[in-house]
Design an enzyme around this catalytic site. Structure first.
Site, PDB file in Angstrom:
ATOM      1  N   LYS A 111       0.871  -1.173   0.000  1.00 14.08           N
ATOM      2  CA  LYS A 111       0.000   0.000   0.000  1.00 14.08           C
ATOM      3  C   LYS A 111       0.901   1.215   0.000  1.00 14.08           C
ATOM      4  O   LYS A 111       2.040   1.159   0.465  1.00 14.08           O
ATOM      5  CB  LYS A 111      -0.874   0.028   1.266  1.00 14.08           C
ATOM      6  CG  LYS A 111      -2.171   0.779   1.068  1.00 14.08           C
ATOM      7  CD  LYS A 111      -3.139  -0.071   0.273  1.00 14.08           C
ATOM      8  CE  LYS A 111      -4.532   0.478   0.271  1.00 14.08           C
ATOM      9  NZ  LYS A 111      -5.477  -0.567  -0.144  1.00 14.08           N
TER      10      LYS A 111
HETATM   11  N1  GLU Z   1      -7.052  -0.234  -3.516  1.00 13.66           N
HETATM   12  C1  GLU Z   1      -7.796  -1.423  -3.803  1.00 13.66           C
HETATM   13  C2  GLU Z   1      -7.855  -2.338  -2.596  1.00 13.66           C
HETATM   14  O1  GLU Z   1      -7.739  -1.884  -1.473  1.00 13.66           O
HETATM   15  C3  GLU Z   1      -7.306  -2.134  -5.047  1.00 13.66           C
HETATM   16  C4  GLU Z   1      -5.880  -2.574  -5.023  1.00 13.66           C
HETATM   17  C5  GLU Z   1      -5.391  -3.072  -6.383  1.00 13.66           C
HETATM   18  O2  GLU Z   1      -6.158  -3.182  -7.317  1.00 13.66           O
HETATM   19  O3  GLU Z   1      -4.195  -3.354  -6.454  1.00 13.66           O
HETATM   20  O4  GLU Z   1      -8.091  -3.509  -2.703  1.00 13.66           O
END
Ligand code: GLU
Length: 421
Positions: A111
């Site tokens: 993240k």
């Molecule tokens: N931000 C989204 C999540 O929390 C998608 C992450 C992604 O597609 O890599 O799952």
């Protein structure tokens, strides 16, 4: 206080480690396995100097945390929010690891984010912030290393800037470095609505599970952004009466069911659900306590706590946001017989279609919308069946079961690879 043993669960990281601890104990794994998985493999903090439109310079702080790399490249969104800080990013990265393992998406978790309120910056400023942040983390990311995607406060435009910045510096176009890109630039059909549609499929499965027909069901959705809005549309289209929705400005209610299509037009015009004609205003906190069949928290983490969880009257909660329920709240909800479908499963539609986008980018072969939708639905419902059956067999909650399945798969990868050196 030792953060690895603390029983305090008031922050997202403490909650995430608490959930991991429970899974490790349940699986009978040793302390060494816990310590590997409780800590991120790599963490990067960067300064992001910005020349503002008025010529002044402001320096923002950005992060990228790679929690686990044992099953493949790291994967996870980039968040632009004033709440962003390193511990929050660490928790969100850990949840991405479990999400990918649970859905058998061949990635580890990551993240990133920048502490800022995107509404305070012009589009040009956001572009400069994004490009500088991308340059600062460029050596850390890539299609085989770590693949960012949109999250709270970012969108496909952000991803296009990231892809371009990375590609210009690499000297060639690298489509696979980010997912959630615009359709005209290597994006996948069905990616923008994927998280919402996944939540929709799971919500309908949860309704079946609690024995309520969808036409007799009611719903409430907290958050009317990228995730909550699409979920409300999906549920309304499926015949569920969506009686309340909220956003950061307030909440609205209509016991006969909101006209979601008309509400969407209102939101596109006004920028908020507040003031929608065919509804009454309601207290945003009270939305979580409505007597509805399904509640979808689709905003931020930590909204269901020990202070309000005992008063929740929904039959099922389907977590659109990451980490909306604290461990204390989880316990209260379980004691009261509320079915909680956990974030690492319920909102995984986004990363599933991100994975499809990455495959399509690497093969330069683009799938039809119907193909994407079908594969998304199949993966969500297949995992639902596994999760439900194992939770029933073990007599544990869906979250405890989902975390245990994920931890088992990640620990297995570690065991098979061995510990280097
Ligand atoms: N931000 C989204 C999540 O929390 C998608 C992450 C992604 O597609 O890599 O799952």
């Amino acid at each position: 206080m030792n953060p690895l043993t603390s029983s305090d669960t008031s922050t997202p990281l403490a909650s995430a480690r608490h959930q991991l601890r429970e899974a490790i104990d349940h699986l009978g794994y040793d302390e060494g396995t816990y310590s590997i998985l409780a800590n991120a493999r790599r963490e990067l903090t960067v300064s992001v100097p910005l020349r503002r439109d008025d010529g002044s310079i402001e320096t923002l702080t950005g992060y990228r945390v790679q929690h686990n790399l044992s099953r493949g490249p790291a994967k996870g969104g980039i968040r632009y929010s004033p709440m962003v800080e390193l511990d929050e990013v660490r928790a969100l990265a850990m949840w991405m690891t479990w999400k990918c393992a649970l859905l058998r998406v061949p990635y580890g978790g990551a993240k990133g984010g920048i502490a800022l309120d995107p509404r305070q910056y012009s589009v040009g400023e956001l572009e400069r912030i994004t490009r500088r942040y991308t340059s600062e983390i460029a050596h850390f990311i890539g299609p085989d290393r770590d693949i960012p995607a949109p999250d709270v406060g970012t969108d496909e435009m952000t991803m296009a800037w990231m892809m371009d910045t990375f590609s210009v510096n690499a000297g060639h176009t690298v489509l696979g470095v980010v997912t959630g890109k615009p359709l005209g630039l290597g994006g996948s059909r069905g990616r923008a609505s994927a998280t919402s549609h996944g939540i929709g499929h799971v919500s309908l499965a949860a309704l079946d599970h609690v024995g309520v027909a969808r036409t007799g069901a009611t719903g409430a959705v907290q958050g009317f952004g990228k995730v909550g809005r699409g979920a409300a549309v999906f549920l309304a289209d499926a015949g569920v009466r969506v009686v309340a929705v909220s956003d950061q400005y307030g909440a609205i209610f209509n016991s006969n069911g909101l006209n979601i299509a008309a509400l969407e037009q209102h939101v596109d015009r006004e920028g908020t659900v507040v003031g929608f004609g065919e509804s009454d205003p309601m207290d945003a906190d009270a939305l979580l306590l409505l007597d509805v069949t399904v509640l979808v928290p689709a905003a931020v983490e930590g909204v269901l706590t020990k202070a309000n969880a005992g008063d929740v009257r929904a039959r099922a909660i389907v977590e659109g946001a990451n980490g909306p329920t604290t461990p204390e709240a989880d316990k209260l909800l379980a004691d009261n017989g509320v079915l909680v479908v956990p974030d690492i499963f319920a909102n995984a539609g986004g990363v599933i279609v991100s994975y499809f986008e990455w495959i399509q980018s690497s093969q330069s072969y683009w799938w039809s919308e119907a193909d994407v939708e079908e594969k998304l639905k199949e993966r969500m419902l297949h995992t639902w069946e596994q999760l439900r059956d194992r939770a029933e067999a073990d007599g544990r909650t869906l979250r405890a079961t989902a975390t245990a399945i994920a931890v088992e798969r990640v620990a297995d990868a570690h065991r098979l690879r061995g510990l280097y050196p």
